[in-house]
Enzyme design. Structure first.
Site: not given
Length: 668
Positions: A28, A182-183, A541, A545, A547
């Protein structure tokens, strides 16, 4: 070992036991500029990589141009910026797309990036029908865990299935959706939740797609849905999870959709092993973690990944170098070509321990799926699933803090010799500081040189397609060829479909997890009394981003400690965070940034804090922040800087209480 003995370690399998073909080897990758990323791709392919996995930067993922105010500091940080057809040409220069298998980790702007890819392939003279690869194109997990959504759920679902319907007709070898659990695991999902939430996403997409393709060809489209999963360190559980995925998907496609052909019911997946579990402390241990997690998705032949991409051992420290990525690639090659793994059938069929664990996971996943179905499906259950993830993640972190979950080098065996791998000025690759300016200059030159009338005509047709319900892909391809930009495509769909702010998953009400918090809660009460009102902690935040796991857990723990919190979710400008701090009377402001854009964004926020008369309000920051950058932030006035090594949330809570305490500040 001498040459003769080294040669004897590799045997040739007998003719009756020829090995299976290995999975696709991917890394990746993408950073700085399209030109730099192209050089990286060609280098990796020369080293034996067999497919490409493209990482895009956050402005590209969220539909903004590189010179948009929200893009400041984010350009080229977590991936490559692709703002127009010229960038896509540069990205794949000298890489024949009709011979490549390309995975593009792109979701909200998947129709647009696929349109650019098709346009470049046509320029190369490729037969578009021969293109092979995947767009991730999974918006539901973006609302739950990653945050790079653009539009509300229903129009987003429509664009997902538009892409699928278009590829059925024009790109028959292309995977139009890569359902990404995945996340979900990185956001805290248990194995049962990861199974259920991913499968619920798949059924939501297939239910919508059913009306867009001929009934006779629907089973084939079911067969082209792929998955992208996570493999954690509990590799026996993870291997059983993959077998559960295989069996549940076969069950769903057969019973719910009536797919008779076995090949269309096959669970096809790629994997990146768990980056969340990579540690900043003793980072060399991450090599072993990555290997063990790889075994979870390769050992069982009947549940083996079709493609594997591995993180680099030092990703918890910063941007990995090409050598670090090469090391992860070599791990795959040794497993596939030096061991005899691929010469045998499934090693676990008939194993009672494995069978029992798989059935347990399937039962748990079915219970979650029933709950989601009762709520009307995945699109209607987004708030529920988000809240479940936040709670599960809180429980995971609490177990690590308490030492119930052992993390070597973090909460046990923390004494260690200094690692020679992390020493020296070039131990971590730094993003090119001039890359953002270069990208913006080329973007502005692109706009100046193009046919503006042709672009406006194409964008008008794009908006019309969005309004009418027509498939979004033909108009997107026309806009790509006309020279439109990523931000212009994003603005067009936002104008028609509207914008969206996803749920935070952080309830205003304290949870029941107050064990071990009595002392901190008493301190919060005492400091609140000294302040004359409840201690106010604003969590923000800034930037693009998405996350949000860290911010959510900090906000939730502060809430459980008795603080009055404000947390409005992702994608805020420094201006908006300062306005919130002013309106809510913040005693402490906390910032979470994992994309590497901490220096410019925090610099702007600190300037705005002083201009708003909030210069005396302490600011703390957390993220993947190298020590040199941490020193810069402290010089700007940031009171505390936290990195992944600071896993004890109660220690952070104690710091926040001390920073807010007027008695402590008066004594300083």
């Amino acid at each position: 070992m001498n040459r003769e003995s080294a040669m004897q370690t590799t045997e040739t399998p007998p003719p009756d036991r020829q090995p299976d073909r290995p999975w696709l080897f991917r890394t990746y990758a993408g950073h700085s500029t399209a030109s730099a990323s192209n050089a990286l791709y060609r280098g990796n392919l020369a080293k034996g990589q067999t497919g490409l996995s493209v990482a895009f930067d956050l402005p590209t993922q969220t539909g903004y141009d590189s010179d948009h105010k929200l893009a400041r500091g984010e350009v080229g940080k977590v991936g490559v910026p692709v703002a127009h057809l010229g960038d896509m040409r540069m990205l794949f220069d000298q890489i024949p797309l009709d011979q490549m298998n390309t995975s593009m980790t792109i979701n909200a702007t998947a129709p647009w990036l696929l349109a650019l890819y098709i346009a470049v392939a046509e320029e190369q003279g490729a037969d578009v029908a021969a293109l092979q690869g995947t767009v991730q194109n999974d918006l539901i997990k973006e609302y739950l865990s990653r945050g790079t959504y653009v539009c509300p759920p229903k129009p987003s679902l429509r664009m997902i299935t538009d892409v699928a319907a278009y590829t059925r007709e024009h790109l028959p070898k292309w995977n139009p959706m890569n359902i990404c659990s995945y996340h979900l695991q990185e956001a805290g999902a248990t194995p049962e939740e990861e199974l259920a939430f991913a499968l619920a996403t798949a059924t939501a997409v297939l239910d919508d797609l059913r009306g867009k393709v001929p009934e006779a060809q629907f089973p084939e489209m079911v067969g082209r849905i792929s998955f992208f999963v996570n493999a954690g360190i509990r590799f026996v559980t993870e291997m059983c999870k993959m077998r559960a995925f295989v069996e549940l998907w076969d069950e769903i496609t057969r019973d719910r959709y009536g797919v008779e052909e076995e090949k269309f019911r096959r669970f096809r997946y790629g994997v990146q092993v768990n980056s969340l579990g990579l540690t900043e402390q003793q980072p060399e241990n991450n090599v072993y973690r990555i290997l063990l997690e790889t075994l979870a998705v390769t050992l069982s032949k009947n549940a083996r990944a079709r493609a594997v991409q591995l993180p680099a051992w030092n990703e918890a420290l910063g941007l990995p170098r090409p050598w670090d990525q090469q090391w992860s690639l070599r791990m795959q090659q040794i497993l596939a070509y030096e061991t005899d793994l691929l010469e045998y059938g499934d090693l676990f069929d008939g194993n009672p321990v494995v069978t029992r664990k798989v059935e347990e996971l399937k039962d748990g996943a079915r219970a979650e799926l029933a709950q989601i179905d009762a709520m009307g499906g995945a699109m209607e259950a987004i708030d529920y699933m988000k809240a479940r993830l936040v709670e599960s993640n809180a429980e995971r972190i609490a177990r690590i803090e308490a030492g119930e979950t052992v993390v070597v080098g973090v909460n046990r065996w923390t004494e260690h010799a200094p690692s020679p791998l992390t020493s020296g000025p070039e131990a971590i690759m730094l993003a090119d500081p001039e890359a953002e300016a270069d990208q913006i200059a080329r973007l502005q030159a692109w706009r100046a040189a193009r046919d503006s009338a042709a672009v406006e005509k194409a964008l008008t047709e794009l908006r019309a397609a969005a309004k009418s319900g027509a498939n979004i892909m033909p108009a997107s391809i026309a806009a790509a060829k006309a020279g439109a930009t990523t931000g212009e495509w994003g603005d067009a769909v936002r104008a028609v479909f509207g914008q969206y702010r996803g749920p935070t998953g952080v309830s205003k009400n304290p949870s029941n997890r107050t064990e071990g918090l009595d002392e901190i809660r008493a301190r919060v009460d005492a400091v609140s009394d000294a302040l004359g009102r409840r201690l106010k902690f604003v969590v923000g935040k800034p930037g693009l981003d998405g996350h949000s796991n860290g911010a959510e857990q900090i906000a939730a723990r502060a809430r459980d400690c008795g603080m009055d919190i404000t947390y409005e979710g992702i994608r805020l400008t420094p201006e908006e965070i300062v306005a919130s701090a002013l309106k809510d009377g913040a005693h402490v402001v906390g910032l979470s940034i994992l994309s590497g854009s901490h220096v410019p964004l925090i610099e702007e926020l600190m300037e705005r804090m002083r201009a708003a008369g909030l210069g005396d309000v302490p600011v703390v920051a957390g993220g993947i922040i190298p020590e040199d950058d941490a020193k810069r932030l402290r010089a700007m006035g940031v009171a505390k800087v936290y990195t992944p090594k600071d896993f004890q949330l109660n220690t952070i809570m104690d710091d926040i209480v001390s920073l807010a305490d007027p008695r402590v500040r008066a004594a300083q």
